[in-house]
Design a protein around this motif. Structure first.
Motif, PDB file in Angstrom:
ATOM      1  N   THR A 106       0.849  -1.198   0.000  1.00 23.86           N
ATOM      2  CA  THR A 106       0.000   0.000   0.000  1.00 23.86           C
ATOM      3  C   THR A 106       0.880   1.242   0.000  1.00 23.86           C
ATOM      4  O   THR A 106       2.052   1.199   0.396  1.00 23.86           O
ATOM      5  CB  THR A 106      -0.930   0.019   1.225  1.00 23.86           C
ATOM      6  N   TYR A 108      -0.219   4.473   1.195  1.00 21.50           N
ATOM      7  CA  TYR A 108      -0.966   5.513   1.895  1.00 21.50           C
ATOM      8  C   TYR A 108      -0.046   6.671   2.239  1.00 21.50           C
ATOM      9  O   TYR A 108       1.154   6.495   2.450  1.00 21.50           O
ATOM     10  CB  TYR A 108      -1.588   4.964   3.179  1.00 21.50           C
ATOM     11  N   ALA A 399      -4.657   6.240   5.384  1.00 22.23           N
ATOM     12  CA  ALA A 399      -5.006   4.871   5.774  1.00 22.23           C
ATOM     13  C   ALA A 399      -6.206   4.851   6.721  1.00 22.23           C
ATOM     14  O   ALA A 399      -6.925   3.864   6.785  1.00 22.23           O
ATOM     15  CB  ALA A 399      -3.807   4.195   6.430  1.00 22.23           C
TER      16      ALA A 399
END
Ligand code: BGC
Length: 766
Positions: A106, A108, A399
Motif C-alpha cells: 500500500t 498511503y 489509511a
C-alpha cells in the motif's frame, strides 16, 4: 475530456540514443538546449497529458505512470538523458493512489491538518516541521515536485477552497507558505506555490475575470506570494485558472515575468494549473514555462506561433531552459532510489501534535480542560465520522481517520456507543442517496458530500444520557472542496443542528452537566446566534487523520489551546465587503458548463473586487463593525500579560520587542501580533495592518519570554497607483501589540522617513 498523448513514453525510450548527444546532468543546460530540435522543445514544455489516467481524473490530474495517482509528469527525452519527473498534489499531504494493481503493497500518505489549521498555529517553525515531514513522503514515494502550498487570500467565507488556503491577511498567508516551502524543500524536492494569483472563488474558476485595482493586487493578493518567493525560494509556482483584468494569469507577462521575475527576483519555473488558460503560445511568451497536464492543441499552438512569427524560438528557449533546470535538480534526474517507505508512524505523531497548535478555543465557560470526567456522551453524526480534510486535489489517500469517538476512547473515557451502528448506517445511507442524485456527472467523484442530517434523540434518551454522563460533546461538521463554492445554507447551522444543540444543552444543563461544541469544519460559519448556548466551543478545523486524538488532547489539557483565527468570523454573511461581489449560492452547473444557467448568483464571468484593500479585518475595522470573533482571536487555558513594549526603526528594519508572561496556572504558548497604524498621509489607509507575528515557547506558569518581532521598513509602504510606487509617508507610526486584532495590549511608536520605491505600471484595470 481525455487528451491525446503526444508521443507515448514507451516509444520514446526506444528511439535510438546517439552517444554524441549531450546528456542532462553531464553536459551543461545550454548544451542540452542547443541539441534539442524545435519539435522536442515544443513537446518538452508540455506535460504528458491525461491518457492512461483513471476515469475520475478528467479534471484533477492522476497519471498511471511512475507514481500512480500523481497529478502529472513531464515529457522525457531519453536521447538527451532527460527523464520524466513527477508532479503530485498537495497541500494537506501527498496525493497518490494508495493501492496499485497486482501489487500487495500500500502507498498511503499521511493526511496532515488542512492549510487553515496550519496558519491558525501562528507558528512558522511548526509549519516548517510539518512541511519537512510532507516532503519526506514526496521524496520517498518517488515524486519530484509537490503541488503545494496554496495561499490564495480568504476574500470571502464561502470560497470552497479556503480550507487549503491560509488567511484573509497576506502576511499570515505569506509567512505560513514560506515556512511550508522551506520545510518541504529541505528534502531536495520542489514545491509549486499556487494559485498565482487571485483564485478566490471556485465558481466559473476557469473563465472568471477578476477585476482588481493594482493597489489591492499588490497589497493583498500578491503580497503573500512575494513574501514566499523572497523568503523561501520555491522551485516552482503554479499560475491560476482565472483572468486578471481581462488576461488569463498564465498568459499575463505583466504578472509572470514583470512582477514575479523582474521585480521579485523569482528564478524558478512557472507551470499552469491543470488545463489552465487558452493559448499555449501566449503562455510561453508570458514566461509560463510549463503547461500541465498537456494537450495536443497546445503543441499545435506553439508550433503554429513559431511558424507565423508571433512566438520566437528564443522566447520558447527561455521556457525550455527553465524546464531543463527543474528536471536537472529533481531527485529523478539524480537517480534517487526512493524507498516507497516514508516514516508514516513518525508522521502520524507530527500531524497529531501539529494539529493541537492550530485548534482555536472560541468559548469556555469553565468546562475545559475536562476535569473529573469519566463518562462522555457524544452527539452529532460528525463525532462518529470525523472529517480529516477537504475534497478535490487537496484530498489525501490516508489509511485511516481517528473519529472523536475513538479519540476519546483512546484516552480512556467511557463513551456511550449505543447509537454508533445506527449513526454510521444513517451516514452511509444518506451518502449513497446523495451520490445517486449525481448520475454520470463528470465531477461526481469530487462533490463534497453534504453532512448527514442529525439524528434527534428523544427527550427520554436525553434525560437518561444526561444522568449517566459527566459531559456532552456535540460535533458539527462541514465539508467543502475544489470545484464548488460553499452555499449560504452551509454557512449557517441548519434546523436539525440547532435543535440538537438546544435539546442536548437543555437536558445536560438541567442535570447540572456541561456541553462542549466541537467544530470540525474547513471554513468560516455563522456562530453569533448560537455560541452562547453551549459551555464551550472548540474550533478543531479539519485536523488530518489523527483529528479525534488531537481534539481529545486539547479537551483534556495535554496542551493548552494556542491557535488563533487567521480570519474574521463575521456576525452575518453579508457583513463581508466582498459579499456584494461574490457568487453566493451559485449552483454547480455554472462551473460545469462555464455558462450562466440555472443560477441565482451574481455575474460569474466577471468579479469586481470593489472592496479594494478592504478585505477581512481591514474592512470590519474601517466600518467599526461588530464581529462574532475578530481576526487573531483565540482563548487559552491560561492567561498572558504583555509588558515592556519597544520599537525601533533604523531605516532598514523595524524591530519590536515585547515581554509576555504566563500569569495563569497551566503552561501555554501565546501568539503575539504586531500591527501598525500609519500617520495620516496622502493615501487612504486601513485602521491597522498586521506586519509581523510570533509565538512564545511553552511558558510555565509565572514564566516570561521576550519576543522580538521584526520586518523590513519598506513594508510600511502602501502602493500609490498614481505614482506606481510603494510609498512610505514620513511621520510617527504606532505599533500595536495584540492578543487579537481587537485586543491590543500595548503600543509603542517610531518615526519613519519618507521613501518611494518605483514599481512597473502593470496589471492595470481595463
Ligand atoms: C487544481 C490544482 C491541482 C491540479 C492538479 C487542479 O484542478 O486547481 O490545485 O494542483 O488540479 O491536480
Amino acid at each position: 475530456m481525455k487528451r491525446l498523448l503526444l508521443i507515448p513514453a514507451a516509444l520514446l525510450s526506444l528511439i535510438a540514443c546517439n552517444n554524441a548527444d549531450p546528456q542532462l546532468g553531464k553536459a551543461s543546460i545550454d548544451q542540452v538546449l542547443k541539441a534539442m530540435t524545435l519539435e522536442e522543445k515544443a513537446h518538452f514544455v508540455i506535460g504528458m497529458g491525461m491518457a492512461g489516467s483513471d476515469g475520475n481524473s478528467a479534471v484533477v490530474g492522476a497519471t498511471q505512470d511512475i507514481v500512480p495517482g500523481a497529478a502529472g509528469t513531464t515529457y522525457p527525452i531519453p536521447r538527451l538523458g532527460i527523464p520524466s519527473i513527477v508532479l503530485a498534489d498537495g497541500p494537506a499531504g501527498l496525493r497518490i493512489n494508495p493501492t496499485r494493481p497486482d501489487d500487495p503493497n500500500t502507498y498511503y500518505c499521511t493526511h496532515f491538518p488542512i492549510g487553515t489549521l496550519l496558519s491558525s498555529t501562528w507558528n512558522q517553525e511548526l509549519v516548517e516541521s510539518v512541511g519537512t515531514a510532507m516532503g519526506e513522503e514526496v521524496h520517498e514515494y518517488g515524486a519530484d515536485v509537490y503541488l503545494a502550498p496554496a495561499l490564495n487570500i480568504h476574500r470571502h467565507p464561502l470560497n470552497g477552497r479556503n480550507f487549503e488556503y491560509y488567511s484573509e491577511d497576506p502576511v499570515v498567508a505569506g509567512k505560513t507558505a514560506a515556512a511550508y516551502v522551506r520545510g518541504v524543500q529541505k528534502n531536495d524536492v520542489g514545491t509549486s506555490v499556487k494559485h498565482f494569483a487571485y483564485n478566490n472563488q471556485e465558481t466559473n474558476r476557469t473563465g472568471n475575470n477578476a477585476v482588481i485595482s493594482p493597489r489591492a493586487q499588490r497589497e493583498i493578493y500578491l503580497k503573500g506570494f512575494e513574501i514566499t518567493v523572497k523568503e523561501a525560494d520555491p522551485w516552482t509556482i503554479m499560475s491560476s485558472y482565472n483572468k486578471i483584468n481581462g488576461t488569463y494569469t498564465s498568459q499575463s507577462k505583466d504578472l509572470i515575468t514583470t512582477v514575479l521575475r523582474d521585480e521579485w527576483g523569482f528564478k524558478g519555473l512557472v507551470m499552469t494549473d491543470w488545463f489552465g488558460g487558452d493559448n499555449g503560445a501566449e503562455q510561453m511568451a508570458a514566461g509560463n514555462d510549463m503547461l500541465q497536464p498537456g494537450t495536443a492543441l497546445q503543441y499545435e499552438q506553439i508550433m503554429n506561433a513559431i511558424q507565423d512569427g508571433s512566438l520566437t524560438e528564443a522566447q520558447l528557449d527561455i521556457c525550455v531552459k527553465r524546464c531543463l533546470e527543474l528536471v536537472a535538480r529533481s531527485p529523478k534526474a539524480k537517480g534517487y532510489a526512493y524507498s516507497n517507505k516514508p516514516d508514516l508512524k513518525a508522521h502520524a505523531t507530527v500531524t497529531r501534535q501539529s494539529a493541537l497548535e492550530g485548534m482555536v478555543l472560541l468559548e469556555n465557560k469553565g468546562v475545559l480542560p475536562l476535569k473529573d470526567v469519566k463518562n462522555v456522551a457524544v452527539f452529532g453524526c460528525t463525532s462518529y465520522d470525523f472529517i480529516a480534510g477537504g475534497t478535490g486535489s487537496g484530498n489525501v489517500n490516508r489509511a485511516y481517520t481517528v473519529s472523536l469517538l475513538d479519540g476519546l476512547k483512546n484516552a480512556g473515557f467511557q463513551v456511550d456507543e449505543s447509537k454508533k451502528d445506527a449513526v454510521l448506517k444513517h451516514i452511509a445511507d444518506e451518502e449513497a442517496a446523495f451520490k445517486a442524485t449525481l448520475g454520470d456527472n463528470s465531477l461526481a467523484a469530487f462533490y463534497p458530500v453534504p453532512r448527514p442530517s442529525e439524528l434527534q434523540p428523544t427527550a427520554a434518551e436525553l434525560t437518561a444520557s444526561a444522568r449517566a454522563n459527566d459531559v456532552a460533546i456535540i460535533t458539527f461538521g462541514r465539508n467543502s472542496g475544489e470545484f464548488f463554492d460553499r452555499t449560504s445554507a452551509d454557512f449557517h447551522l441548519n434546523a436539525g443542528e440547532r435543535k440538537l444543540l438546544e435539546s442536548v444543552t437543555k437536558a445536560f444543563h438541567a442535570a447540572g452537566k456541561k456541553v462542549v461544541v466541537v467544530l470540525n469544519i474547513g471554513g468560516v460559519i455563522e456562530t453569533a446566534s448560537w455560541k452562547n448556548i453551549p459551555d464551550a466551543v472548540l474550533l478543531a478545523w479539519q485536523a488530518g487523520q489523527e483529528g479525534g486524538n488531537s481534539v481529545t488532547d486539547i479537551l483534556t489539557g495535554v496542551e493548552s489551546p494556542s491557535g488563533k483565527l487567521p480570519m474574521t468570523f463575521p456576525v452575518n454573511l453579508m457583513d463581508a465587503a466582498s459579499s456584494r461581489n461574490f457568487p453566493i449560492d451559485a449552483t454547480n452547473e455554472v462551473y460545469f458548463m462555464n455558462r450562466r444557467e440555472n443560477t441565482n448568483e451574481k455575474d460569474v464571468d466577471v468579479t469586481k473586487y470593489e472592496e479594494g484593500i478592504y478585505v477581512g479585518y481591514r474592512w470590519f475595522d474601517k466600518q467599526n463593525m461588530a464581529v462574532s470573533y475578530p481576526f487573531g482571536f483565540g482563548l487559552s487555558y491560561t492567561s498572558f500579560e504583555y509588558s515592556e513594549p519597544t520599537v525601533a526603526n533604523d531605516g532598514k528594519t523595524v524591530t519590536a520587542t515585547i515581554r509576555v508572561k504566563n500569569t495563569g496556572s497551566v503552561a501555554g504558548k501565546e501568539a503575539v501580533q504586531l500591527y501598525v497604524s500609519a500617520p495620516a498621509g496622502t493615501l487612504d489607509k486601513p485602521v491597522k495592518e498586521l506586519k509581523a507575528y510570533g509565538k512564545t515557547a511553552r511558558l510555565a506558569p509565572g514564566e516570561s519570554q521576550m519576543l522580538t518581532l521584526s520586518f523590513p521598513t519598506s513594508e510600511l509602504a502602501s502602493f500609490d497607483e498614481s505614482k506606481s510606487a510603494w510609498v512610505v509617508d514620513e511621520g510617527t507610526y504606532t505599533f500595536l501589540f495584540g492578543a487579537s486584532s481587537r485586543d491590543i495590549r500595548c503600543t509603542a511608536t517610531a518615526q519613519a522617513a519618507a521613501s518611494e520605491l518605483p514599481a512597473h505600471r502593470v496589471l492595470l484595470m481595463q
